[in-house]
Motif scaffolding. Structure first.
Motif, mmCIF file in Angstrom:
data_model
loop_
_atom_site.group_PDB
_atom_site.id
_atom_site.type_symbol
_atom_site.label_atom_id
_atom_site.label_comp_id
_atom_site.label_asym_id
_atom_site.label_seq_id
_atom_site.Cartn_x
_atom_site.Cartn_y
_atom_site.Cartn_z
ATOM 1 N N GLY A 242 26.457 73.970 -25.666
ATOM 2 C CA GLY A 242 27.198 72.750 -25.401
ATOM 3 C C GLY A 242 26.283 71.547 -25.484
ATOM 4 N N GLU A 243 26.856 70.410 -25.917
ATOM 5 C CA GLU A 243 26.012 69.249 -26.185
ATOM 6 C C GLU A 243 26.731 67.966 -25.779
ATOM 7 N N VAL A 244 26.049 67.129 -25.014
ATOM 8 C CA VAL A 244 26.542 65.794 -24.670
ATOM 9 C C VAL A 244 25.787 64.780 -25.513
ATOM 10 N N ARG A 245 26.545 63.866 -26.156
ATOM 11 C CA ARG A 245 25.910 62.872 -27.021
ATOM 12 C C ARG A 245 26.373 61.454 -26.690
ATOM 13 N N TYR B 196 31.440 65.294 -25.940
ATOM 14 C CA TYR B 196 30.909 66.629 -25.661
ATOM 15 C C TYR B 196 31.354 67.549 -26.794
ATOM 16 N N ASP B 197 30.401 68.282 -27.361
ATOM 17 C CA ASP B 197 30.687 69.188 -28.476
ATOM 18 C C ASP B 197 30.296 70.611 -28.131
ATOM 19 N N PHE B 198 31.032 71.552 -28.705
ATOM 20 C CA PHE B 198 30.616 72.945 -28.746
ATOM 21 C C PHE B 198 29.901 73.184 -30.077
ATOM 22 N N LEU B 199 28.716 73.789 -30.021
ATOM 23 C CA LEU B 199 27.952 74.134 -31.214
ATOM 24 C C LEU B 199 28.017 75.640 -31.422
ATOM 25 N N ILE B 200 28.503 76.043 -32.576
ATOM 26 C CA ILE B 200 28.581 77.462 -32.930
ATOM 27 C C ILE B 200 27.442 77.761 -33.903
ATOM 28 N N VAL C 267 27.890 74.785 -36.728
ATOM 29 C CA VAL C 267 29.041 73.889 -36.874
ATOM 30 C C VAL C 267 29.365 73.353 -35.487
ATOM 31 N N ALA C 268 29.973 72.157 -35.442
ATOM 32 C CA ALA C 268 30.219 71.493 -34.164
ATOM 33 C C ALA C 268 31.625 70.915 -34.127
ATOM 34 N N VAL C 269 32.238 70.980 -32.952
ATOM 35 C CA VAL C 269 33.542 70.362 -32.737
ATOM 36 C C VAL C 269 33.630 69.930 -31.282
ATOM 37 N N LEU D 282 38.512 60.099 -29.013
ATOM 38 C CA LEU D 282 37.710 60.449 -30.184
ATOM 39 C C LEU D 282 37.675 61.955 -30.398
ATOM 40 N N ILE D 283 37.704 62.339 -31.672
ATOM 41 C CA ILE D 283 37.466 63.721 -32.096
ATOM 42 C C ILE D 283 36.179 63.744 -32.909
ATOM 43 N N SER D 284 35.334 64.741 -32.645
ATOM 44 C CA SER D 284 34.067 64.884 -33.358
ATOM 45 C C SER D 284 34.031 66.229 -34.072
ATOM 46 N N VAL D 285 33.758 66.210 -35.377
ATOM 47 C CA VAL D 285 33.596 67.447 -36.147
ATOM 48 C C VAL D 285 32.378 67.300 -37.059
#
Length: 211
Positions: free
Chosen positions: A69-72, A100-104, A117-119, A153-156
């Motif tokens: 998990g990542e906070v940016r 906040y993103d999940f990184l796979i 990949v991140a979402v 916001l959506i982050s991909v």
């Protein structure tokens, strides 16, 4: 019994800390926008945010083999603008993105090179820092205001992390930050419409430290 439970708990915490599950870093890059359109009974105009540099900070918790998990936070120095009939008007501004993103991850944690990949999701503040504009040459279509505008916001995206030292990692990354149209900032006239999503295409390079 309680002594054993306490001992196991301490060993678990110690192992977690020893694995350097946290990473704190900084990044920089460039933000490219896709222009959208505003329509009114008097005509239409292109609108968007000027392409400018970005800078930010990131905190990553890398607990699992293939998921973290990542906070940016991302700052982009970009001015809102309107353009039509050979006229271009803008007002000084910037944006602040929090998400906040999940990184796979496609490779195990012990690998030196780890594509991912991140979402994720968050919020973005479109902020005006310039003075109010007295002249609005495209005011029959839309108006550039001094109103700050928060948008969901959506982050991909995705990227790759390269461990260059035991605790130092370099990352190359690309994100698409997607929000709805900031109508408080770029205000269509009555009976006018705004079509399209704001997208900030953002390649970055980052450096992080594990602890």
């Amino acid at each position: 019994m309680w002594t054993r439970i306490l001992a196991v708990s301490l060993l678990t915490v110690s192992a977690s800390l020893a694995q350097d599950t946290w990473q704190l870093g900084a990044l920089a890059g460039y933000g490219f926008y896709r222009n959208v359109r505003v329509f009114s009974p008097e005509g239409r105009a292109q609108t968007g945010i000027r392409d400018r540099f970005v800078a930010g900070a990131v905190l990553t918790e890398d607990l699992y083999e293939h998921l973290s998990g990542e906070v940016r936070y991302i700052y982009q120095d970009g001015d809102p603008f309107l353009m039509a009939r050979g006229i271009r008007q803008n007002i000084q501004g910037q944006s602040h993105t929090f998400h906040y993103d999940f990184l796979i991850h496609l490779r195990d944690r012990d690998q030196r090179v780890r594509p991912y990949v991140a979402v994720g999701a968050g919020a973005k503040l479109y902020r005006v820092s310039g003075s109010p504009q007295i002249s609005q040459p495209l005011g029959e279509i839309a108006t550039l205001t001094t109103e700050d505008d928060w948008r969901p916001l959506i982050s991909v995206g995705g990227g790759v992390k390269l461990r260059v030292q035991e605790r130092v990692t370099v990352s190359v990354d690309f994100r698409d930050y997607i929000t709805t149209f900031p109508k408080r900032l770029i205000a269509p006239v009555p009976f006018g419409t705004a079509r399209g999503l704001f997208q900030q295409f953002t390649p970055t390079v980052g450096l992080s430290y594990s602890f």
